[in-house]
Design a protein around this motif. Structure first.
Motif, PDB file in Angstrom:
ATOM      1  N   PHE A  88       0.833  -1.210   0.000  1.00 21.99           N
ATOM      2  CA  PHE A  88       0.000   0.000   0.000  1.00 21.99           C
ATOM      3  C   PHE A  88       0.867   1.259   0.000  1.00 21.99           C
ATOM      4  N   ARG A  89       1.866   1.329   0.876  1.00 22.38           N
ATOM      5  CA  ARG A  89       2.708   2.525   0.960  1.00 22.38           C
ATOM      6  C   ARG A  89       3.507   2.737  -0.322  1.00 22.38           C
ATOM      7  N   GLN A 120       2.724   1.926  -3.340  1.00 26.09           N
ATOM      8  CA  GLN A 120       1.841   2.384  -4.416  1.00 26.09           C
ATOM      9  C   GLN A 120       1.266   3.774  -4.128  1.00 26.09           C
ATOM     10  N   TYR A 121       1.021   4.055  -2.882  1.00 29.64           N
ATOM     11  CA  TYR A 121       0.261   5.233  -2.480  1.00 29.64           C
ATOM     12  C   TYR A 121       1.124   6.488  -2.340  1.00 29.64           C
ATOM     13  N   CYS A 122       2.352   6.323  -1.854  1.00 28.28           N
ATOM     14  CA  CYS A 122       3.176   7.484  -1.516  1.00 28.28           C
ATOM     15  C   CYS A 122       3.957   7.993  -2.733  1.00 28.28           C
ATOM     16  N   ARG A 176      -3.159   5.324  -4.797  1.00 26.86           N
ATOM     17  CA  ARG A 176      -2.313   6.512  -4.799  1.00 26.86           C
ATOM     18  C   ARG A 176      -3.027   7.653  -4.082  1.00 26.86           C
ATOM     19  N   ALA A 177      -2.232   8.547  -3.533  1.00 28.98           N
ATOM     20  CA  ALA A 177      -2.786   9.678  -2.802  1.00 28.98           C
ATOM     21  C   ALA A 177      -3.550  10.589  -3.746  1.00 28.98           C
TER      22      ALA A 177
END
Length: 417
Positions: A333-334, A336-338, A404-405
Protein backbone atom coordinates in the motif's frame (compact mmCIF):
# COMPACT_ATOMS: atom_id res chain seq x y z
CA UNK A 1 10.72 -18.83 -15.64
CA UNK A 2 7.55 -16.85 -15.09
CA UNK A 3 6.66 -13.68 -13.27
CA UNK A 4 9.31 -12.01 -11.17
CA UNK A 5 11.57 -15.07 -11.17
CA UNK A 6 12.32 -14.11 -14.78
CA UNK A 7 13.58 -10.69 -13.60
CA UNK A 8 17.36 -11.10 -13.12
CA UNK A 9 17.81 -8.07 -10.91
CA UNK A 10 14.89 -9.01 -8.68
CA UNK A 11 16.37 -12.51 -8.29
CA UNK A 12 19.68 -10.97 -7.22
CA UNK A 13 17.99 -8.68 -4.71
CA UNK A 14 15.88 -11.57 -3.40
CA UNK A 15 18.93 -13.83 -3.02
CA UNK A 16 21.06 -11.21 -1.32
CA UNK A 17 18.33 -10.10 1.04
CA UNK A 18 17.30 -13.67 1.89
CA UNK A 19 20.90 -14.55 2.72
CA UNK A 20 21.41 -11.55 4.99
CA UNK A 21 18.02 -12.11 6.63
CA UNK A 22 18.97 -15.71 7.42
CA UNK A 23 22.08 -14.44 9.14
CA UNK A 24 20.08 -11.79 10.98
CA UNK A 25 17.54 -14.36 12.17
CA UNK A 26 20.38 -16.54 13.46
CA UNK A 27 21.84 -13.51 15.25
CA UNK A 28 18.46 -12.44 16.71
CA UNK A 29 18.50 -15.68 18.69
CA UNK A 30 22.28 -15.88 19.12
CA UNK A 31 22.69 -12.39 20.65
CA UNK A 32 20.34 -12.99 23.61
CA UNK A 33 21.71 -16.55 23.98
CA UNK A 34 25.23 -15.12 24.26
CA UNK A 35 23.95 -12.69 26.88
CA UNK A 36 22.03 -15.35 28.85
CA UNK A 37 24.34 -18.36 28.53
CA UNK A 38 27.82 -16.85 28.12
CA UNK A 39 27.60 -13.54 30.00
CA UNK A 40 24.90 -14.53 32.55
CA UNK A 41 22.99 -11.30 31.84
CA UNK A 42 19.89 -10.27 33.77
CA UNK A 43 16.40 -10.12 32.23
CA UNK A 44 16.69 -6.35 31.97
CA UNK A 45 20.09 -6.53 30.25
CA UNK A 46 18.79 -9.03 27.70
CA UNK A 47 15.84 -6.75 26.93
CA UNK A 48 18.29 -3.84 26.48
CA UNK A 49 19.73 -5.66 23.44
CA UNK A 50 16.38 -5.24 21.70
CA UNK A 51 16.22 -1.61 22.78
CA UNK A 52 19.72 -0.87 21.49
CA UNK A 53 19.03 -2.45 18.10
CA UNK A 54 15.93 -0.31 17.53
CA UNK A 55 16.99 2.95 19.25
CA UNK A 56 18.51 4.40 16.03
CA UNK A 57 15.01 4.65 14.50
CA UNK A 58 14.05 7.03 17.28
CA UNK A 59 17.25 9.07 17.12
CA UNK A 60 18.15 9.29 13.41
CA UNK A 61 15.06 7.97 11.60
CA UNK A 62 13.81 11.36 10.36
CA UNK A 63 17.07 12.76 8.94
CA UNK A 64 17.90 9.32 7.50
CA UNK A 65 14.68 9.42 5.45
CA UNK A 66 15.56 12.83 4.02
CA UNK A 67 19.11 11.72 3.14
CA UNK A 68 17.85 8.54 1.47
CA UNK A 69 15.43 10.57 -0.69
CA UNK A 70 18.37 12.63 -2.00
CA UNK A 71 20.61 9.69 -2.99
CA UNK A 72 20.69 6.54 -5.12
CA UNK A 73 19.44 3.63 -3.03
CA UNK A 74 21.70 0.77 -4.17
CA UNK A 75 24.99 2.34 -2.94
CA UNK A 76 23.36 3.02 0.43
CA UNK A 77 22.37 -0.64 0.69
CA UNK A 78 25.92 -1.76 -0.15
CA UNK A 79 27.50 0.53 2.45
CA UNK A 80 25.05 -0.57 5.14
CA UNK A 81 25.61 -4.28 4.53
CA UNK A 82 29.38 -3.76 4.60
CA UNK A 83 29.16 -1.90 7.91
CA UNK A 84 26.93 -4.63 9.37
CA UNK A 85 29.41 -7.31 8.28
CA UNK A 86 32.25 -5.53 10.08
CA UNK A 87 30.24 -4.77 13.22
CA UNK A 88 28.93 -8.28 13.78
CA UNK A 89 32.23 -9.82 12.68
CA UNK A 90 33.87 -8.01 15.61
CA UNK A 91 31.78 -9.93 18.18
CA UNK A 92 33.30 -13.41 17.68
CA UNK A 93 36.71 -11.72 17.38
CA UNK A 94 36.20 -10.10 20.78
CA UNK A 95 35.06 -13.42 22.22
CA UNK A 96 38.18 -15.15 20.89
CA UNK A 97 40.38 -12.63 22.72
CA UNK A 98 38.33 -12.72 25.93
CA UNK A 99 37.11 -9.14 25.49
CA UNK A 100 33.39 -9.82 25.02
CA UNK A 101 31.07 -8.10 27.50
CA UNK A 102 27.52 -6.77 27.70
CA UNK A 103 28.61 -3.21 26.79
CA UNK A 104 30.36 -4.66 23.70
CA UNK A 105 27.21 -6.59 22.70
CA UNK A 106 25.05 -3.51 23.24
CA UNK A 107 27.40 -1.39 21.12
CA UNK A 108 27.28 -3.97 18.31
CA UNK A 109 23.49 -4.04 18.46
CA UNK A 110 23.38 -0.22 18.34
CA UNK A 111 25.77 0.15 15.38
CA UNK A 112 24.02 -2.66 13.52
CA UNK A 113 20.74 -0.88 14.18
CA UNK A 114 22.05 2.36 12.64
CA UNK A 115 23.04 0.50 9.48
CA UNK A 116 19.63 -1.18 9.41
CA UNK A 117 17.79 2.17 9.50
CA UNK A 118 19.47 3.38 6.31
CA UNK A 119 19.31 -0.02 4.62
CA UNK A 120 15.59 -0.50 5.32
CA UNK A 121 14.62 2.94 4.02
CA UNK A 122 16.73 2.52 0.88
CA UNK A 123 15.62 -1.09 0.30
CA UNK A 124 11.89 -0.33 0.45
CA UNK A 125 12.31 2.59 -1.92
CA UNK A 126 14.45 0.50 -4.30
CA UNK A 127 11.98 -2.38 -4.80
CA UNK A 128 9.56 -0.25 -6.93
CA UNK A 129 12.52 0.59 -9.20
CA UNK A 130 12.98 -3.10 -10.03
CA UNK A 131 9.38 -4.16 -10.66
CA UNK A 132 6.21 -2.76 -12.22
CA UNK A 133 3.41 -1.29 -10.14
CA UNK A 134 1.24 -4.35 -10.78
CA UNK A 135 4.02 -6.64 -9.50
CA UNK A 136 4.60 -4.96 -6.15
CA UNK A 137 2.31 -7.25 -4.14
CA UNK A 138 3.97 -10.30 -5.70
CA UNK A 139 7.44 -8.86 -5.04
CA UNK A 140 6.69 -8.05 -1.43
CA UNK A 141 5.09 -11.46 -0.89
CA UNK A 142 8.18 -13.20 -2.29
CA UNK A 143 10.58 -11.07 -0.25
CA UNK A 144 8.52 -11.37 2.92
CA UNK A 145 7.94 -15.07 2.29
CA UNK A 146 11.66 -15.77 2.11
CA UNK A 147 12.18 -13.60 5.19
CA UNK A 148 9.61 -15.74 6.99
CA UNK A 149 11.41 -18.87 5.82
CA UNK A 150 14.62 -17.52 7.36
CA UNK A 151 12.70 -16.96 10.59
CA UNK A 152 11.98 -20.70 10.50
CA UNK A 153 15.54 -21.76 9.77
CA UNK A 154 17.36 -19.01 11.71
CA UNK A 155 16.44 -19.81 15.33
CA UNK A 156 16.90 -23.55 14.78
CA UNK A 157 20.28 -22.97 13.15
CA UNK A 158 21.25 -20.63 15.98
CA UNK A 159 20.35 -23.30 18.53
CA UNK A 160 22.35 -25.97 16.69
CA UNK A 161 25.36 -23.68 16.29
CA UNK A 162 25.13 -22.69 19.97
CA UNK A 163 25.18 -26.30 21.13
CA UNK A 164 27.91 -27.35 18.69
CA UNK A 165 30.25 -24.33 18.70
CA UNK A 166 28.90 -21.92 21.32
CA UNK A 167 26.31 -19.11 21.02
CA UNK A 168 28.78 -16.62 19.51
CA UNK A 169 29.10 -18.76 16.34
CA UNK A 170 25.63 -17.58 15.28
CA UNK A 171 26.82 -13.98 15.22
CA UNK A 172 29.75 -14.98 13.01
CA UNK A 173 27.24 -16.55 10.59
CA UNK A 174 25.39 -13.22 10.51
CA UNK A 175 28.56 -11.33 9.56
CA UNK A 176 29.27 -13.78 6.74
CA UNK A 177 25.71 -13.44 5.42
CA UNK A 178 26.08 -9.67 5.08
CA UNK A 179 29.21 -10.21 3.01
CA UNK A 180 27.35 -12.57 0.68
CA UNK A 181 24.54 -10.03 0.34
CA UNK A 182 27.03 -7.35 -0.74
CA UNK A 183 28.16 -9.56 -3.62
CA UNK A 184 24.62 -10.08 -4.94
CA UNK A 185 23.47 -6.47 -4.56
CA UNK A 186 26.61 -5.25 -6.38
CA UNK A 187 25.63 -7.44 -9.36
CA UNK A 188 22.25 -5.68 -9.84
CA UNK A 189 22.21 -3.66 -13.06
CA UNK A 190 19.05 -1.55 -12.59
CA UNK A 191 19.77 2.00 -11.48
CA UNK A 192 16.83 4.00 -10.23
CA UNK A 193 16.43 7.56 -11.42
CA UNK A 194 17.18 10.13 -8.73
CA UNK A 195 15.27 13.27 -9.71
CA UNK A 196 17.34 16.37 -8.85
CA UNK A 197 15.39 18.46 -6.39
CA UNK A 198 15.84 21.94 -5.08
CA UNK A 199 18.21 21.85 -2.13
CA UNK A 200 15.99 22.93 0.71
CA UNK A 201 17.11 22.77 4.36
CA UNK A 202 17.03 19.30 5.88
CA UNK A 203 14.55 20.48 8.50
CA UNK A 204 12.10 21.58 5.80
CA UNK A 205 12.41 18.27 3.99
CA UNK A 206 11.77 16.33 7.20
CA UNK A 207 8.74 18.51 7.96
CA UNK A 208 7.30 17.78 4.50
CA UNK A 209 7.32 14.04 5.16
CA UNK A 210 5.85 14.48 8.64
CA UNK A 211 3.01 16.66 7.33
CA UNK A 212 2.13 14.09 4.69
CA UNK A 213 1.75 11.35 7.32
CA UNK A 214 -0.10 13.51 9.86
CA UNK A 215 -2.58 14.89 7.29
CA UNK A 216 -3.34 11.55 5.62
CA UNK A 217 -5.96 9.52 7.49
CA UNK A 218 -4.80 6.14 6.17
CA UNK A 219 -1.12 6.63 6.95
CA UNK A 220 -1.94 8.29 10.28
CA UNK A 221 -4.15 5.38 11.37
CA UNK A 222 -1.59 2.74 10.38
CA UNK A 223 1.21 4.66 12.09
CA UNK A 224 -0.57 5.02 15.43
CA UNK A 225 -1.74 1.40 15.38
CA UNK A 226 1.76 0.22 14.45
CA UNK A 227 3.27 2.12 17.37
CA UNK A 228 0.92 0.61 19.95
CA UNK A 229 1.07 -2.91 18.55
CA UNK A 230 4.88 -2.72 18.37
CA UNK A 231 5.01 -1.87 22.07
CA UNK A 232 3.09 -5.08 22.77
CA UNK A 233 4.93 -7.28 20.27
CA UNK A 234 8.39 -6.04 21.26
CA UNK A 235 7.69 -6.19 24.98
CA UNK A 236 6.52 -9.75 24.39
CA UNK A 237 9.44 -10.76 22.19
CA UNK A 238 12.20 -9.04 24.19
CA UNK A 239 11.76 -11.47 27.10
CA UNK A 240 10.74 -14.63 25.26
CA UNK A 241 14.27 -16.10 25.32
CA UNK A 242 14.33 -15.57 29.09
CA UNK A 243 10.83 -17.09 29.40
CA UNK A 244 11.70 -20.16 27.35
CA UNK A 245 15.20 -20.61 28.75
CA UNK A 246 14.71 -19.84 32.44
CA UNK A 247 11.00 -20.00 33.24
CA UNK A 248 10.31 -23.10 31.15
CA UNK A 249 13.81 -24.58 31.39
CA UNK A 250 14.30 -25.16 27.64
CA UNK A 251 17.92 -25.78 26.49
CA UNK A 252 19.32 -23.65 23.62
CA UNK A 253 18.57 -26.27 20.97
CA UNK A 254 14.93 -26.52 22.04
CA UNK A 255 14.59 -22.72 22.22
CA UNK A 256 15.73 -22.52 18.61
CA UNK A 257 13.37 -25.34 17.61
CA UNK A 258 10.35 -23.67 19.27
CA UNK A 259 11.04 -20.35 17.52
CA UNK A 260 11.73 -22.07 14.19
CA UNK A 261 8.52 -24.11 14.19
CA UNK A 262 6.48 -21.10 15.26
CA UNK A 263 7.98 -18.98 12.48
CA UNK A 264 6.54 -21.29 9.81
CA UNK A 265 3.39 -19.24 10.36
CA UNK A 266 5.09 -16.38 8.52
CA UNK A 267 5.64 -18.59 5.47
CA UNK A 268 1.96 -19.49 5.54
CA UNK A 269 0.96 -15.83 5.84
CA UNK A 270 3.11 -14.85 2.86
CA UNK A 271 1.65 -17.70 0.79
CA UNK A 272 -1.96 -16.76 1.58
CA UNK A 273 -1.80 -12.97 1.39
CA UNK A 274 -2.34 -12.66 -2.38
CA UNK A 275 -5.44 -14.85 -2.23
CA UNK A 276 -6.78 -13.02 0.82
CA UNK A 277 -6.25 -9.62 -0.79
CA UNK A 278 -8.03 -10.68 -3.99
CA UNK A 279 -10.99 -12.30 -2.23
CA UNK A 280 -11.59 -9.88 0.63
CA UNK A 281 -9.93 -6.69 -0.61
CA UNK A 282 -6.57 -5.45 0.64
CA UNK A 283 -7.92 -3.33 3.50
CA UNK A 284 -10.34 -6.00 4.73
CA UNK A 285 -7.66 -8.67 4.48
CA UNK A 286 -5.39 -6.47 6.63
CA UNK A 287 -8.10 -6.10 9.28
CA UNK A 288 -8.79 -9.84 9.31
CA UNK A 289 -5.08 -10.59 9.74
CA UNK A 290 -4.67 -8.19 12.65
CA UNK A 291 -7.85 -9.51 14.30
CA UNK A 292 -6.32 -12.99 14.10
CA UNK A 293 -2.96 -11.91 15.55
CA UNK A 294 -4.21 -10.29 18.76
CA UNK A 295 -5.96 -13.21 20.52
CA UNK A 296 -3.21 -15.68 19.56
CA UNK A 297 -0.79 -13.82 21.83
CA UNK A 298 -2.89 -14.84 24.82
CA UNK A 299 -1.79 -18.47 24.44
CA UNK A 300 1.89 -17.70 25.13
CA UNK A 301 1.76 -17.08 28.89
CA UNK A 302 -0.31 -20.26 29.33
CA UNK A 303 2.76 -22.33 28.34
CA UNK A 304 4.33 -24.79 30.77
CA UNK A 305 7.53 -26.88 30.72
CA UNK A 306 7.60 -29.99 28.55
CA UNK A 307 4.62 -30.49 26.26
CA UNK A 308 3.19 -27.18 27.50
CA UNK A 309 5.64 -25.52 25.11
CA UNK A 310 3.20 -26.42 22.33
CA UNK A 311 0.98 -23.52 23.45
CA UNK A 312 3.87 -21.09 22.94
CA UNK A 313 4.48 -22.54 19.48
CA UNK A 314 0.79 -22.08 18.60
CA UNK A 315 0.82 -18.52 19.93
CA UNK A 316 3.83 -17.45 17.89
CA UNK A 317 2.65 -19.41 14.84
CA UNK A 318 -0.63 -17.47 14.81
CA UNK A 319 1.07 -14.14 15.45
CA UNK A 320 3.59 -14.74 12.64
CA UNK A 321 0.90 -15.85 10.17
CA UNK A 322 -1.26 -12.77 10.60
CA UNK A 323 1.57 -10.31 11.10
CA UNK A 324 3.55 -11.23 7.98
CA UNK A 325 0.42 -11.12 5.80
CA UNK A 326 -0.62 -7.73 7.18
CA UNK A 327 2.91 -6.35 6.76
CA UNK A 328 2.96 -7.35 3.09
CA UNK A 329 -0.37 -5.60 2.51
CA UNK A 330 0.67 -2.36 4.22
CA UNK A 331 4.13 -2.30 2.62
CA UNK A 332 2.57 -2.67 -0.84
CA UNK A 333 0.00 0.00 0.00
CA UNK A 334 2.71 2.53 0.96
CA UNK A 335 4.83 1.79 -2.12
CA UNK A 336 1.84 2.38 -4.42
CA UNK A 337 0.26 5.23 -2.48
CA UNK A 338 3.18 7.48 -1.52
CA UNK A 339 4.91 9.87 -3.97
CA UNK A 340 8.32 8.35 -4.86
CA UNK A 341 10.16 11.61 -4.23
CA UNK A 342 8.80 11.66 -0.67
CA UNK A 343 8.89 7.93 0.03
CA UNK A 344 11.97 7.91 2.26
CA UNK A 345 10.70 10.79 4.36
CA UNK A 346 7.16 9.41 4.62
CA UNK A 347 8.52 6.00 5.53
CA UNK A 348 10.91 7.39 8.13
CA UNK A 349 8.20 9.65 9.60
CA UNK A 350 5.98 6.63 10.13
CA UNK A 351 8.91 4.48 11.22
CA UNK A 352 10.07 6.90 13.92
CA UNK A 353 6.67 6.42 15.57
CA UNK A 354 6.32 2.71 14.74
CA UNK A 355 9.89 1.64 15.36
CA UNK A 356 10.70 4.39 17.83
CA UNK A 357 8.46 2.66 20.35
CA UNK A 358 10.45 -0.57 20.04
CA UNK A 359 13.49 0.42 22.17
CA UNK A 360 11.10 1.83 24.77
CA UNK A 361 9.12 -1.40 24.67
CA UNK A 362 12.30 -3.44 25.02
CA UNK A 363 13.21 -1.54 28.19
CA UNK A 364 9.61 -1.76 29.41
CA UNK A 365 9.50 -5.51 28.82
CA UNK A 366 12.72 -6.03 30.76
CA UNK A 367 11.68 -3.73 33.60
CA UNK A 368 8.26 -5.35 33.96
CA UNK A 369 9.83 -8.80 33.70
CA UNK A 370 11.97 -8.08 36.73
CA UNK A 371 9.26 -6.16 38.62
CA UNK A 372 6.18 -8.39 38.20
CA UNK A 373 7.58 -11.55 36.60
CA UNK A 374 8.22 -12.73 33.04
CA UNK A 375 4.95 -14.68 32.63
CA UNK A 376 2.92 -11.79 34.02
CA UNK A 377 4.61 -9.39 31.57
CA UNK A 378 3.57 -11.63 28.68
CA UNK A 379 -0.04 -11.34 29.86
CA UNK A 380 0.21 -7.53 29.98
CA UNK A 381 1.66 -7.30 26.47
CA UNK A 382 -0.93 -9.70 25.03
CA UNK A 383 -3.67 -7.51 26.53
CA UNK A 384 -2.21 -4.35 24.97
CA UNK A 385 -2.09 -6.07 21.57
CA UNK A 386 -5.76 -7.00 21.83
CA UNK A 387 -6.80 -3.51 22.94
CA UNK A 388 -4.92 -1.88 20.03
CA UNK A 389 -7.47 -3.23 17.52
CA UNK A 390 -9.87 -0.38 18.33
CA UNK A 391 -7.40 2.03 16.68
CA UNK A 392 -8.19 0.48 13.28
CA UNK A 393 -11.80 1.65 13.32
CA UNK A 394 -11.19 4.35 10.61
CA UNK A 395 -10.35 1.55 8.12
CA UNK A 396 -13.44 -0.53 8.84
CA UNK A 397 -15.46 0.72 5.83
CA UNK A 398 -12.71 0.18 3.24
CA UNK A 399 -12.60 -2.87 0.99
CA UNK A 400 -9.27 -2.01 -0.65
CA UNK A 401 -6.50 0.40 0.22
CA UNK A 402 -6.29 3.29 -2.29
CA UNK A 403 -3.49 2.90 -4.82
CA UNK A 404 -2.31 6.51 -4.80
CA UNK A 405 -2.79 9.68 -2.80
CA UNK A 406 -5.37 12.19 -4.00
CA UNK A 407 -4.03 14.41 -6.78
CA UNK A 408 -0.92 12.31 -7.33
CA UNK A 409 -0.19 11.02 -10.88
CA UNK A 410 0.27 7.27 -11.41
CA UNK A 411 3.73 5.88 -10.66
CA UNK A 412 5.90 5.50 -13.74
CA UNK A 413 7.16 2.02 -14.54
CA UNK A 414 10.94 1.46 -14.25
CA UNK A 415 12.90 1.86 -17.47
CA UNK A 416 15.36 -0.89 -18.52
CA UNK A 417 19.05 -0.02 -18.43
Amino acid sequence: MKGLWGNRDFRLLWTGETTSMLGSMVASTALPLVAVVTLQASTFQVALLTAAAWLPWLVIGLPAGAWVDRLAKRPIMLICNTVSMLVFGSVPLAAAFGALSMPFLLAAALLGGIAKVFFTLAYRAYVPALVGAGELLEANAKLQGSESATEVAGPGLAGLLAQAFGPVSGILADAISFGVSVVFVRAIRTRETVVPAERTPLRSQIAEGLRFVVNDRYLRTLTVFGAVSNIALTGYGSIQIVFLSRTLGAPPGLVGLVLAVAATGGVLGAALVGRLGSRLGTARAFLVCEAFVAPMGLLGPLSRPGWGLVLYVLALFGVCTGLIASNILTTTFRQQYCPPELFGRINSSAAIVNYGTIPLAGVLGGALGEAIGVRETLWVMAGVLLAALVLLAPLAKLRDFPVRAAGRPPRRLPQPT
